[in-house]
Scaffold this motif. Structure first.
Motif, short mmCIF file in Angstrom:
data_model
loop_
_atom_site.label_atom_id
_atom_site.label_comp_id
_atom_site.label_asym_id
_atom_site.label_seq_id
_atom_site.Cartn_x
_atom_site.Cartn_y
_atom_site.Cartn_z
N GLU A 146 0.81 -1.21 0.00
CA GLU A 146 0.00 0.00 0.00
C GLU A 146 0.85 1.27 0.00
O GLU A 146 0.36 2.36 -0.27
CB GLU A 146 -0.94 0.02 1.21
N ARG A 147 2.15 1.14 0.27
CA ARG A 147 3.04 2.30 0.35
C ARG A 147 3.79 2.55 -0.96
O ARG A 147 4.82 3.22 -0.97
CB ARG A 147 4.05 2.10 1.49
N LEU A 148 3.28 2.02 -2.07
CA LEU A 148 3.90 2.23 -3.38
C LEU A 148 3.93 3.73 -3.70
O LEU A 148 2.91 4.41 -3.60
CB LEU A 148 3.11 1.48 -4.45
N THR A 149 5.10 4.24 -4.11
CA THR A 149 5.23 5.66 -4.42
C THR A 149 5.67 5.94 -5.86
O THR A 149 5.40 7.01 -6.39
CB THR A 149 6.25 6.35 -3.49
N ASN A 150 6.34 4.99 -6.48
CA ASN A 150 6.84 5.21 -7.84
C ASN A 150 7.15 3.88 -8.49
O ASN A 150 7.35 2.88 -7.80
CB ASN A 150 8.10 6.08 -7.81
N ALA A 151 7.18 3.86 -9.83
CA ALA A 151 7.47 2.62 -10.56
C ALA A 151 8.20 2.96 -11.85
O ALA A 151 7.95 4.00 -12.46
CB ALA A 151 6.18 1.87 -10.86
N PHE A 152 9.12 2.09 -12.24
CA PHE A 152 9.94 2.31 -13.42
C PHE A 152 9.92 1.06 -14.30
O PHE A 152 10.16 -0.05 -13.82
CB PHE A 152 11.40 2.60 -13.04
N LEU A 153 9.66 1.25 -15.57
CA LEU A 153 9.75 0.17 -16.54
C LEU A 153 11.23 -0.07 -16.83
O LEU A 153 11.98 0.88 -17.06
CB LEU A 153 9.02 0.58 -17.82
N PRO A 154 11.70 -1.34 -16.79
CA PRO A 154 13.13 -1.61 -16.98
C PRO A 154 13.53 -1.55 -18.46
O PRO A 154 13.93 -2.56 -19.06
CB PRO A 154 13.28 -3.02 -16.40
N LEU A 155 13.42 -0.38 -19.04
CA LEU A 155 13.73 -0.22 -20.46
C LEU A 155 15.21 -0.47 -20.72
O LEU A 155 16.07 -0.19 -19.87
CB LEU A 155 13.35 1.19 -20.91
N HIS A 156 15.50 -0.97 -21.90
CA HIS A 156 16.87 -1.29 -22.28
C HIS A 156 17.78 -0.07 -22.15
O HIS A 156 17.43 1.04 -22.56
CB HIS A 156 16.91 -1.81 -23.72
#
Length: 196
Positions: A146-156
């Motif tokens: 529930e404490r998710l703040t950010n997310a990044f796609l692992p782009l090449h």
């Protein structure tokens, strides 16, 4: 050449910085090709993850990629991390490679072990990666989903650097398809910094 993190780090939920074009395009392709076909992978099963991995310690790298991790390249990266995170780092460095395949996941954790690594650089090497592949790098402000703040796609050929602490909670969502490759470069604070 390894990435140069000359931008301002974000402080929330813990100090981190993101960079596109982490390596020269030719280096990223050579490194990914080796990871796909010639690297010495071993399965590791731990409490919060299952993945394939290996350490660069004592490893004879192919000539096509050895220059990427030369002493001068590592020193350049260390200086960049010191500047961005305002820290003094020792000469010690650990380099490893990680591979996640379908249905593998890394649960929420913070990597913090007192007296061990203090800063980490993740270089993503993934062919044509999209959101449908999964494997999203997620940042949290606490030790629960529930404490998710950010997310990044692992782009090449992108890189993510962060300060390891008791607050550096992160995870990788389940892989839906494909192979997700990451180079993990870990730095250590100077001993006088550990006393502060």
């Amino acid at each position: 050449m390894l990435p140069d993190f000359q931008s301002q780090s974000r402080l929330f939920p813990f100090p981190h910085v993101f960079k596109n074009s982490a390596l020269l395009e030719s280096d990223s392709e050579a490194l990914l090709s080796w990871l796909e076909s010639g690297a010495p992978w071993k399965l590791k099963v731990a409490e919060f993850y299952q993945q394939y991995e290996f350490s660069f310690n004592e490893l004879q790298l192919p000539e096509t990629i050895a220059n990427i991790f030369s002493k001068s390249a590592i020193n350049y990266l260390r200086e960049s991390i010191q500047e961005v995170f305002n820290v003094n780092l020792s000469e010690k460095v650990d380099i490893a490679a990680h591979k996640l395949i379908e249905r593998q996941v890394i649960k929420i954790h913070n990597d913090f072990i007192p007296g061990q690594e203090s800063h980490r650089v993740l270089i993503q090497l993934n062919r044509g990666w999209t959101e449908e592949n999964g494997g999203i790098l997620m940042l949290f402000s606490g030790n629960n989903p529930e404490r998710l703040t950010n997310a990044f796609l692992p782009l090449h050929n992108t890189a993510f650097a962060f300060e390891i602490s008791s607050k550096s909670f992160h995870a990788v969502s389940s892989i839906n398809s494909g192979e997700r490759f990451t180079i993990v470069i870990s730095f250590f604070k100077e001993e006088n910094e550990l006393i502060k």
